[in-house]
Design a protein around this motif. Sequence first.
Motif, PDB file in Angstrom:
ATOM      1  N   ASP A  45       0.830  -1.206   0.000  1.00  0.00           N
ATOM      2  CA  ASP A  45       0.000   0.000   0.000  1.00  0.00           C
ATOM      3  C   ASP A  45       0.867   1.260   0.000  1.00  0.00           C
ATOM      4  O   ASP A  45       0.568   2.225  -0.698  1.00  0.00           O
ATOM      5  N   ILE A  48       2.519   1.691  -3.428  1.00  0.00           N
ATOM      6  CA  ILE A  48       1.536   2.211  -4.379  1.00  0.00           C
ATOM      7  C   ILE A  48       1.334   3.709  -4.169  1.00  0.00           C
ATOM      8  O   ILE A  48       1.305   4.485  -5.131  1.00  0.00           O
ATOM      9  N   CYS A  51       4.350   5.531  -5.593  1.00  0.00           N
ATOM     10  CA  CYS A  51       4.346   5.524  -7.060  1.00  0.00           C
ATOM     11  C   CYS A  51       3.304   6.477  -7.626  1.00  0.00           C
ATOM     12  O   CYS A  51       3.575   7.192  -8.599  1.00  0.00           O
ATOM     13  N   ARG A  52       2.139   6.519  -7.025  1.00  0.00           N
ATOM     14  CA  ARG A  52       1.107   7.446  -7.497  1.00  0.00           C
ATOM     15  C   ARG A  52       1.502   8.898  -7.250  1.00  0.00           C
ATOM     16  O   ARG A  52       1.289   9.762  -8.099  1.00  0.00           O
TER      17      ARG A  52
END
Length: 74
Positions: A45, A48, A51-52
């Motif tokens: 999580d 992610i 990366c976002r």
Amino acid sequence: MDVCYNKLFKLLIDKGLKKTELAKIAGFSQNTLAKLSKNETVSMDIIIKICRALDCTVDDILDILPVNEEVMCK
């Protein structure tokens, strides 16, 4: 140490961001930031979210080190 986040920290330098700014933008705690700084594993999580926030891929922010190999992060 199974992972190396040196790519992440280089990317932050390239983007002109501080680690604390990333934590705020991506929405994770100072404890998680400490884990990243020590090359400790964090949840998918968190990966992610990073990366976002940075508009990048997992490959852009970390390396998975070989098993049982005493290699320093490059």
